[in-house]
Design a protein around this motif. Structure first.
Motif, PDB file in Angstrom:
ATOM      1  N   PHE A  24      47.334 122.395   6.924  1.00  0.00           N
ATOM      2  CA  PHE A  24      48.683 121.861   7.447  1.00  0.00           C
ATOM      3  C   PHE A  24      49.419 121.120   6.071  1.00  0.00           C
ATOM      4  O   PHE A  24      48.673 120.498   5.420  1.00  0.00           O
ATOM      5  CB  PHE A  24      48.881 121.034   8.703  1.00  0.00           C
ATOM      6  N   TRP A  25      50.687 121.569   5.782  1.00  0.00           N
ATOM      7  CA  TRP A  25      51.074 121.113   4.510  1.00  0.00           C
ATOM      8  C   TRP A  25      51.218 119.627   4.523  1.00  0.00           C
ATOM      9  O   TRP A  25      51.018 119.207   3.217  1.00  0.00           O
ATOM     10  CB  TRP A  25      52.837 121.583   4.392  1.00  0.00           C
ATOM     11  N   ARG A  26      51.303 118.957   5.667  1.00  0.00           N
ATOM     12  CA  ARG A  26      51.417 117.589   5.317  1.00  0.00           C
ATOM     13  C   ARG A  26      49.917 116.887   5.126  1.00  0.00           C
ATOM     14  O   ARG A  26      49.864 115.459   4.886  1.00  0.00           O
ATOM     15  CB  ARG A  26      52.050 116.771   6.413  1.00  0.00           C
ATOM     16  N   SER A  27      49.045 117.516   5.583  1.00  0.00           N
ATOM     17  CA  SER A  27      47.547 116.717   5.492  1.00  0.00           C
ATOM     18  C   SER A  27      47.151 116.409   4.202  1.00  0.00           C
ATOM     19  O   SER A  27      46.946 117.149   3.330  1.00  0.00           O
ATOM     20  CB  SER A  27      46.525 117.654   6.477  1.00  0.00           C
ATOM     21  N   HIS A 223      50.156 120.594  -3.767  1.00  0.00           N
ATOM     22  CA  HIS A 223      50.942 119.593  -3.295  1.00  0.00           C
ATOM     23  C   HIS A 223      51.361 119.682  -1.953  1.00  0.00           C
ATOM     24  O   HIS A 223      52.079 120.979  -1.722  1.00  0.00           O
ATOM     25  CB  HIS A 223      52.242 119.194  -4.278  1.00  0.00           C
ATOM     26  N   PRO A 224      51.569 118.686  -0.999  1.00  0.00           N
ATOM     27  CA  PRO A 224      52.167 119.136   0.428  1.00  0.00           C
ATOM     28  C   PRO A 224      53.452 119.539   0.414  1.00  0.00           C
ATOM     29  O   PRO A 224      53.524 120.689   1.305  1.00  0.00           O
ATOM     30  CB  PRO A 224      52.189 117.774   0.986  1.00  0.00           C
ATOM     31  N   LEU A 225      54.342 119.220  -0.523  1.00  0.00           N
ATOM     32  CA  LEU A 225      55.778 119.905  -0.519  1.00  0.00           C
ATOM     33  C   LEU A 225      55.887 121.249  -0.861  1.00  0.00           C
ATOM     34  O   LEU A 225      56.742 121.968  -0.943  1.00  0.00           O
ATOM     35  CB  LEU A 225      56.714 118.912  -1.045  1.00  0.00           C
ATOM     36  N   LYS A 226      54.800 121.635  -1.361  1.00  0.00           N
ATOM     37  CA  LYS A 226      54.663 123.128  -1.993  1.00  0.00           C
ATOM     38  C   LYS A 226      54.193 124.016  -1.011  1.00  0.00           C
ATOM     39  O   LYS A 226      53.854 125.446  -1.169  1.00  0.00           O
ATOM     40  CB  LYS A 226      53.738 123.380  -3.300  1.00  0.00           C
ATOM     41  N   GLN A 227      53.749 123.825   0.164  1.00  0.00           N
ATOM     42  CA  GLN A 227      52.940 124.416   0.916  1.00  0.00           C
ATOM     43  C   GLN A 227      54.181 124.996   2.075  1.00  0.00           C
ATOM     44  O   GLN A 227      55.127 124.596   2.269  1.00  0.00           O
ATOM     45  CB  GLN A 227      51.996 123.604   1.938  1.00  0.00           C
ATOM     46  N   PRO A 228      53.588 126.419   2.844  1.00  0.00           N
ATOM     47  CA  PRO A 228      54.497 126.811   3.911  1.00  0.00           C
ATOM     48  C   PRO A 228      54.677 125.862   4.897  1.00  0.00           C
ATOM     49  O   PRO A 228      54.018 124.931   5.311  1.00  0.00           O
ATOM     50  CB  PRO A 228      53.808 128.022   4.115  1.00  0.00           C
ATOM     51  N   GLY A 229      56.275 125.759   5.162  1.00  0.00           N
ATOM     52  CA  GLY A 229      56.481 124.970   6.470  1.00  0.00           C
ATOM     53  C   GLY A 229      56.944 123.641   5.901  1.00  0.00           C
ATOM     54  O   GLY A 229      57.583 122.886   6.841  1.00  0.00           O
ATOM     55  N   PRO A 231      59.137 120.581   4.328  1.00  0.00           N
ATOM     56  CA  PRO A 231      60.644 120.421   3.994  1.00  0.00           C
ATOM     57  C   PRO A 231      60.602 120.325   2.438  1.00  0.00           C
ATOM     58  O   PRO A 231      59.743 120.020   1.896  1.00  0.00           O
ATOM     59  CB  PRO A 231      60.556 119.099   4.615  1.00  0.00           C
ATOM     60  N   ALA A 232      61.938 120.103   2.169  1.00  0.00           N
ATOM     61  CA  ALA A 232      62.227 120.112   0.670  1.00  0.00           C
ATOM     62  C   ALA A 232      61.718 118.777  -0.030  1.00  0.00           C
ATOM     63  O   ALA A 232      61.358 118.722  -1.179  1.00  0.00           O
ATOM     64  CB  ALA A 232      63.833 120.185   0.578  1.00  0.00           C
TER      65      ALA A 232
END
Ligand SMILES: N[C@@H](CCC(=O)N[C@@H](CS)C(=O)NCC(=O)O)C(=O)O
Length: 235
Positions: A24-27, A223-229, A231-232
């Protein structure tokens, strides 16, 4: 059983992956594994488990990882691999190039020590299930939870800064001039500091090493912010 459970997740037509990463993007823990996979040039199938929606607690995912946390990695026939540090060391053993640990025993202990401050002492205190417990059971408000998370992130940043600046091990990266598991963990700690608004200015060596890491595509792309889903930005 693990492989069957992992296979229960739908696979897109034509895909024939040997390796499946639950992500997951944020993990932050999965961020660590994504960096290691990128450094090794490995491209698993990625299955998204939305932690914000609580999908980690769905029975379908519980059958993959009974701890109901990500990352989980299934390589070939399994069984499932779990815990980011264990997964990274597994990847390093199965795909030794480029190495993620130095060869010298003292340097290896240093790298593992830095990694464990992040992954074993600090990060576990800020994961969703702990924050949910603080909110739902102990009735802490948002400011209280932020005080908790920033405190425990700082409790790792201060000793890491001290080790990096004073132990004589650090070069461009945490230990010498090649990125290791310690640098991977540093990158995740920096992203966590971003989530929870922790000022990194008091930690100049930490920040310098993280900047050096982020110049490597394997780190930047994970990086989390580069993953699908994602936020900017964190805000
Ligand atoms: N120590 C584990 C941490 C695993 C973990 O807690 N992952 C978080 C995301 S970074 C998670 O899935 N949390 C779900 C929850 O807390 O409910 C590791 O390094 O792999």
């Amino acid at each position: 059983m693990d492989r069957d459970a992992a296979d229960a997740y739908p696979r897109k037509l034509g895909e024939d992956y040997q390796m499946k990463l639950f992500s997951f993007w944020r993990s932050l823990a999965t961020y660590r594994v994504r960096i290691a996979l990128n450094l090794k040039g490995l491209k698993p199938e990625v299955v998204f488990v939305d932690l914000i929606k609580g999908e980690q607690r769905n029975p379908q995912f519980k059958a993959v990882n009974p701890q109901m946390v990500i990352p989980a990695l299934v390589d070939g026939d399994g069984p499932v691999l779990f815990e980011s540090l264990a997964i990274m060391e597994y990847l390093d053993e199965v795909h030794p190039h480029p190495p993620l640990l130095p060869t010298d025993p003292r340097a290896r202990a240093f790298v593992r020590g830095i990694a464990q401050i992040v992954a074993c002492d600090s990060h576990p205190l800020v994961v969703p299930r702990v924050r949910n417990y603080l909110t739902n059971e102990l009735k802490l408000d948002e400011a209280g939870v932020l005080k908790w998370t920033s405190h425990w992130i700082g409790e790792a940043l201060a000793p890491i800064e001290r080790h990096l600046a004073h132990d004589g091990m650090t070069g461009r990266f945490c230990c010498g001039d090649q990125p290791t598991i310690a640098d991977i963990c540093l990158a995740s700690q920096a992203a966590g500091a971003g989530y929870f608004q922790v000022d990194l200015a008091p930690y100049p060596t930490f920040s310098r090493v993280v900047d050096a890491c982020m110049q490597i595509e394997a780190f930047a792309a994970a990086h989390p912010l580069k993953q699908p889903g994602a936020p900017a930005s964190h805000q």
